[in-house]
Design a protein around this motif. Structure first.
Motif, short mmCIF file in Angstrom:
data_model
loop_
_atom_site.label_atom_id
_atom_site.label_comp_id
_atom_site.label_asym_id
_atom_site.label_seq_id
_atom_site.Cartn_x
_atom_site.Cartn_y
_atom_site.Cartn_z
N GLU A 54 50.79 38.23 44.25
CA GLU A 54 49.73 37.79 45.17
C GLU A 54 48.62 38.84 45.23
O GLU A 54 47.44 38.49 45.32
CB GLU A 54 50.28 37.55 46.57
CG GLU A 54 49.22 37.05 47.54
CD GLU A 54 49.76 36.79 48.93
OE1 GLU A 54 49.00 36.29 49.79
OE2 GLU A 54 50.95 37.08 49.18
N PHE A 55 49.00 40.10 45.16
CA PHE A 55 47.99 41.16 45.16
C PHE A 55 46.95 40.97 44.07
O PHE A 55 45.77 41.33 44.25
CB PHE A 55 48.66 42.52 44.98
CG PHE A 55 47.68 43.64 44.78
CD1 PHE A 55 47.11 44.28 45.86
CD2 PHE A 55 47.31 44.04 43.49
CE1 PHE A 55 46.19 45.31 45.67
CE2 PHE A 55 46.39 45.05 43.29
CZ PHE A 55 45.82 45.69 44.39
N ASN A 56 47.37 40.40 42.93
CA ASN A 56 46.48 40.30 41.78
C ASN A 56 45.24 39.44 42.05
O ASN A 56 44.23 39.57 41.34
CB ASN A 56 47.23 39.74 40.58
CG ASN A 56 48.24 40.74 40.04
OD1 ASN A 56 48.14 41.94 40.28
ND2 ASN A 56 49.24 40.25 39.31
N TRP A 57 45.32 38.58 43.06
CA TRP A 57 44.13 37.82 43.43
C TRP A 57 43.04 38.74 43.99
O TRP A 57 41.85 38.43 43.89
CB TRP A 57 44.46 36.74 44.46
CG TRP A 57 45.21 35.58 43.91
CD1 TRP A 57 46.52 35.25 44.11
CD2 TRP A 57 44.68 34.57 43.04
NE1 TRP A 57 46.84 34.10 43.44
CE2 TRP A 57 45.74 33.66 42.77
CE3 TRP A 57 43.43 34.34 42.46
CZ2 TRP A 57 45.56 32.55 41.94
CZ3 TRP A 57 43.26 33.23 41.64
CH2 TRP A 57 44.32 32.35 41.39
N HIS A 58 43.47 39.84 44.59
CA HIS A 58 42.51 40.72 45.27
C HIS A 58 41.47 41.30 44.31
O HIS A 58 40.26 41.11 44.54
CB HIS A 58 43.27 41.84 46.00
CG HIS A 58 42.38 42.83 46.67
ND1 HIS A 58 41.71 42.56 47.84
CD2 HIS A 58 42.03 44.09 46.33
CE1 HIS A 58 41.00 43.60 48.20
NE2 HIS A 58 41.17 44.55 47.30
N PRO A 59 41.86 42.00 43.25
CA PRO A 59 40.82 42.56 42.36
C PRO A 59 40.00 41.50 41.65
O PRO A 59 38.79 41.69 41.44
CB PRO A 59 41.63 43.41 41.36
CG PRO A 59 43.02 42.87 41.42
CD PRO A 59 43.22 42.40 42.82
N LEU A 60 40.63 40.37 41.27
CA LEU A 60 39.88 39.33 40.58
C LEU A 60 38.82 38.71 41.48
O LEU A 60 37.64 38.61 41.11
CB LEU A 60 40.82 38.25 40.05
CG LEU A 60 40.12 37.10 39.32
CD1 LEU A 60 39.43 37.60 38.05
CD2 LEU A 60 41.09 35.98 39.00
N LEU A 61 39.21 38.29 42.68
CA LEU A 61 38.26 37.62 43.58
C LEU A 61 37.19 38.59 44.08
O LEU A 61 36.03 38.18 44.27
CB LEU A 61 39.01 37.01 44.76
CG LEU A 61 39.97 35.87 44.42
CD1 LEU A 61 40.62 35.32 45.69
CD2 LEU A 61 39.27 34.76 43.66
N MET A 62 37.55 39.85 44.29
CA MET A 62 36.54 40.82 44.70
C MET A 62 35.54 41.09 43.59
O MET A 62 34.34 41.26 43.85
CB MET A 62 37.21 42.13 45.13
CG MET A 62 37.85 42.07 46.51
SD MET A 62 36.61 41.71 47.80
CE MET A 62 37.57 42.07 49.28
N THR A 63 36.01 41.10 42.34
CA THR A 63 35.08 41.30 41.23
C THR A 63 34.14 40.11 41.08
O THR A 63 32.93 40.28 40.86
CB THR A 63 35.87 41.50 39.92
OG1 THR A 63 36.75 42.62 40.05
CG2 THR A 63 34.92 41.76 38.75
N ILE A 64 34.68 38.90 41.22
CA ILE A 64 33.83 37.71 41.14
C ILE A 64 32.85 37.66 42.31
O ILE A 64 31.65 37.40 42.11
CB ILE A 64 34.70 36.43 41.13
CG1 ILE A 64 35.56 36.38 39.88
CG2 ILE A 64 33.82 35.18 41.23
CD1 ILE A 64 36.57 35.24 39.88
#
Length: 257
Positions: A54-64
């Motif tokens: 679930e953590f992996n959504w954090h860097p992806l969505l923040m980058t987008i």
């Protein structure tokens, strides 16, 4: 009909389109590299059933959101310089609303990933989390203040003109804060998760390239935003809209001023 491009008279836009294309290419590359890193090396994505994933959504969505879309939201007035200013304001606000939604989901993902672990991981202890939270709060305040000041209900013309430089300054400040938080987050994750990072394995190289892409995207956005000859100049229609707005304010009851 008023001329849509009268602001381009005597304005030197040489190099703008090339720089913009390079900016978008680098920004998209940063997002793609982030998605590849998470999918190939970090195990992909999940929600509450797997806190680590679930953590992996954090860097992806923040980058987008807080990097790529935030930067493009700042550029709206330069990229679509020929459009009516009212439409540009709505587009600017809508893009930033989407950024806010992505940031909220990304924050939920990181808090869940910490709180659902056994034992739980502490929240908000790192410099990355402090700067990141400040960036999101600053961005949110900017969005609300911009909505109230420039769209609905809108400040008086003189107050709006006085507040615009403040809005611009803190908008850029929020963007740079989010970039700083992203770079700190990349470094933190690399040291925690990339084995023998000091030996620069393939995953370590990928993380470094993501960081370099984010930095280059930021530099290009700032160049486009701060170059005086690229700024959008007021059109005849803008002046008329300001006059109409001012006259409308004068017709309102005194207690509305």
């Amino acid at each position: 009909m008023y001329p849509a491009m009268d602001q381009d008279v005597n304005q030197n836009l040489e190099g703008f389109n090339v720089t913009l294309f390079l900016t978008e290419t680098v920004g998209i590359t940063a997002v793609l590299l982030m998605a590849i890193w998470i999918s190939v090396y970090r195990g992909g994505y999940a929600w509450t059933s797997s806190p680590d994933l679930e953590f992996n959504w954090h860097p992806l969505l923040m980058t987008i959101g807080m990097i790529f879309m935030y930067g493009n939201g700042i550029l709206v007035y330069r990229v679509f310089r020929g459009r009516r200013k009212r439409k540009l304001k709505i587009g600017h606000a809508f893009i930033h609303l989407m950024v806010f939604v992505l940031a909220v989901i990304a924050l939920q993902a990181v808090f869940d990933s910490h709180n659902l672990k056994v034992p739980p991981t502490p929240n908000l202890y790192s410099l990355h989390s402090w700067i990141g939270l400040i960036a999101v709060i600053l961005f949110s305040c900017q969005w609300v203040s911009g909505l109230v000041s420039f769209l609905y209900p809108g400040l008086h013309v003189s107050l709006r003109a006085s507040y615009l430089p403040v809005h611009t300054f803190f908008g850029i400040g929020g963007f740079l804060s989010s970039v700083t938080a992203a770079l700190l987050g990349l470094l933190e994750k690399a040291h925690f998760s990339v084995q023998v990072y000091q030996d620069l394995p393939t995953e370590g190289l990928l993380v470094n390239f993501i960081g370099m892409a984010i930095v280059l995207f930021t530099v290009l956005v700032m160049f486009l935003v701060t170059t005086p000859r690229f700024r959008r100049l007021a059109t005849t229609e803008d002046d008329l809209l300001l006059q109409e707005d001012s006259q409308h304010k004068m017709l309102l009851p005194h207690h509305w001023d």
